[in-house]
Scaffold this motif. Structure first.
Motif, short mmCIF file in Angstrom:
data_model
loop_
_atom_site.label_atom_id
_atom_site.label_comp_id
_atom_site.label_asym_id
_atom_site.label_seq_id
_atom_site.Cartn_x
_atom_site.Cartn_y
_atom_site.Cartn_z
N GLY A 1 0.79 -1.23 0.00
CA GLY A 1 0.00 0.00 0.00
C GLY A 1 0.82 1.28 0.00
N TRP A 2 2.14 1.15 0.16
CA TRP A 2 3.00 2.32 0.24
C TRP A 2 3.99 2.34 -0.92
N THR A 3 4.35 3.56 -1.33
CA THR A 3 5.38 3.76 -2.36
C THR A 3 6.55 4.49 -1.72
N ALA A 4 7.74 3.94 -1.89
CA ALA A 4 8.93 4.52 -1.28
C ALA A 4 9.75 5.29 -2.31
N LYS A 5 10.14 6.51 -1.95
CA LYS A 5 11.02 7.32 -2.77
C LYS A 5 12.35 7.49 -2.04
N VAL A 6 13.44 7.12 -2.69
CA VAL A 6 14.76 7.17 -2.07
C VAL A 6 15.56 8.33 -2.66
N THR A 7 16.10 9.17 -1.80
CA THR A 7 16.89 10.33 -2.23
C THR A 7 18.35 10.13 -1.85
N ASN A 8 19.24 10.29 -2.83
CA ASN A 8 20.67 10.17 -2.59
C ASN A 8 21.31 11.55 -2.52
N THR A 9 22.36 11.66 -1.73
CA THR A 9 23.09 12.92 -1.56
C THR A 9 24.58 12.67 -1.71
N LYS A 10 25.26 13.61 -2.36
CA LYS A 10 26.70 13.51 -2.51
C LYS A 10 27.36 13.80 -1.16
N LEU A 11 28.26 12.94 -0.76
CA LEU A 11 28.90 13.07 0.55
C LEU A 11 29.99 14.13 0.53
N LYS A 12 30.06 14.91 1.60
CA LYS A 12 31.12 15.90 1.73
C LYS A 12 32.47 15.22 1.90
N LYS A 13 32.44 14.05 2.57
CA LYS A 13 33.67 13.29 2.79
C LYS A 13 33.43 11.88 2.28
N PRO A 14 33.99 11.52 1.13
CA PRO A 14 33.81 10.16 0.60
C PRO A 14 34.29 9.10 1.57
N VAL A 15 33.68 7.92 1.47
CA VAL A 15 34.02 6.81 2.35
C VAL A 15 34.76 5.75 1.55
N LYS A 16 35.94 5.36 2.05
CA LYS A 16 36.73 4.34 1.38
C LYS A 16 36.36 2.96 1.92
N THR A 17 36.10 2.04 1.02
CA THR A 17 35.76 0.67 1.39
C THR A 17 36.63 -0.30 0.60
N ASP A 18 36.51 -1.59 0.90
CA ASP A 18 37.27 -2.61 0.17
C ASP A 18 36.84 -2.69 -1.29
N ASP A 19 35.61 -2.25 -1.56
CA ASP A 19 35.09 -2.31 -2.93
C ASP A 19 35.30 -1.00 -3.69
N GLY A 20 35.92 -0.04 -3.06
CA GLY A 20 36.13 1.24 -3.73
C GLY A 20 35.71 2.41 -2.85
N THR A 21 35.70 3.59 -3.42
CA THR A 21 35.33 4.81 -2.69
C THR A 21 33.87 5.16 -2.95
N ILE A 22 33.13 5.39 -1.87
CA ILE A 22 31.71 5.74 -1.96
C ILE A 22 31.59 7.26 -1.89
N THR A 23 30.97 7.85 -2.90
CA THR A 23 30.86 9.31 -2.96
C THR A 23 29.46 9.83 -2.68
N ASP A 24 28.47 8.95 -2.66
CA ASP A 24 27.10 9.38 -2.35
C ASP A 24 26.40 8.29 -1.54
N ALA A 25 25.36 8.69 -0.80
CA ALA A 25 24.63 7.75 0.05
C ALA A 25 23.19 8.22 0.19
N VAL A 26 22.33 7.32 0.64
CA VAL A 26 20.91 7.65 0.84
C VAL A 26 20.78 8.62 2.00
N SER A 27 20.07 9.72 1.77
CA SER A 27 19.87 10.73 2.80
C SER A 27 18.41 10.85 3.24
N GLU A 28 17.49 10.32 2.45
CA GLU A 28 16.07 10.44 2.81
C GLU A 28 15.26 9.32 2.16
#
Length: 235
Positions: free
Chosen positions: A69-96
């Motif tokens: 019954g619900w519809t989800a909208k996901v908003t991504n935001t560019k990170l001020k400080k990228p996050v380094k992981t084993d799979d690479g650098t993450i530059t954006d993440a879900v903010s809302e």
């Protein structure tokens, strides 16, 4: 009247939006968060839920579970400080995440599930500010952060506590992997060893005494027999 007041206060305090479970280990991976949204209004239904995810300590790999019954909208935001992981650098993440189209009637609640790939390791808690909109146009703003050691705010935001890794892994038993013997057991073992040694000594003395006694009887018998032979003369 006092009891009624306490029950009413408890009902209001438990009516805010919460996140479950209440805690996770820092850096936890492949987990699930459930946002529980109750309806505290008597004459209106909840028609919109907005959950804001922190971007200063972002959640990585966020996925939203379908909700009937619900519809989800996901908003991504560019990170001020990228996050380094084993799979690479993450530059954006879900903010809302915004859920619309459904309805939570008075006296009911709904659970909204959000999966994550990894939690941050550099903070002790995550605050998820939430807006809850009703069918009459009213919006409940669950955005206040709990004070350290103070009273709970009137409109608290859902808070996820992040604990140290391995905090509940159990007591260390030492490098050898063995558990030290309790003092009571040590005493019992010592007493048992002493008793065993005393018993062995007693048995040894008893056997020695028996041997001496047998030899003494044999010598006496030999002397008696020799005396009789010596006192008898042939006719």
């Amino acid at each position: 009247m006092a009891a009624t007041g306490l029950l009413a206060a408890a009902g209001i305090a438990s009516a805010h939006v919460t996140v479950h479970p209440e805690s996770y280990a820092k850096g936890a991976t492949d987990g699930l968060l459930t946002f529980r949204v109750p309806n505290e209004e008597d004459g209106a239904g909840t028609t919109k839920v907005q959950v804001f995810l922190p971007t200063d300590h972002p959640l990585l790999g966020v996925l939203v579970s379908p909700q009937d019954g619900w519809t989800a909208k996901v908003t991504n935001t560019k990170l001020k400080k990228p996050v380094k992981t084993d799979d690479g650098t993450i530059t954006d993440a879900v903010s809302e995440i915004t859920w619309t189209g459904g309805r939570i009637d008075p006296g009911h609640y709904a659970d909204f599930n959000v999966a994550f790939g990894q939690l941050p390791e550099d903070t002790d808690q995550l605050v998820f500010k939430t807006l809850q909109t009703y069918s009459d146009g009213k919006t409940a703003r669950w955005i206040e952060q709990p004070a350290q050691g103070g009273e709970d705010p009137e409109s608290p935001a859902p808070v996820l506590k992040l604990t140290a890794k391995g905090a509940d892994s159990g007591a260390d038993t030492g490098a050898s992997g063995t558990t030290p013997l309790p003092e009571s057991s040590k005493s019992a073992a010592s007493t048992g060893s002493t008793a065993s040694a005393s018993d062995s000594t007693a048995r040894g003395l008893g056997v020695a005494g028996l041997v001496v006694g047998v030899l003494g009887l044999a010598a006496a018998g030999f002397a008696l027999a020799r005396g009789r032979n010596g006192g008898t003369r042939p006719e």
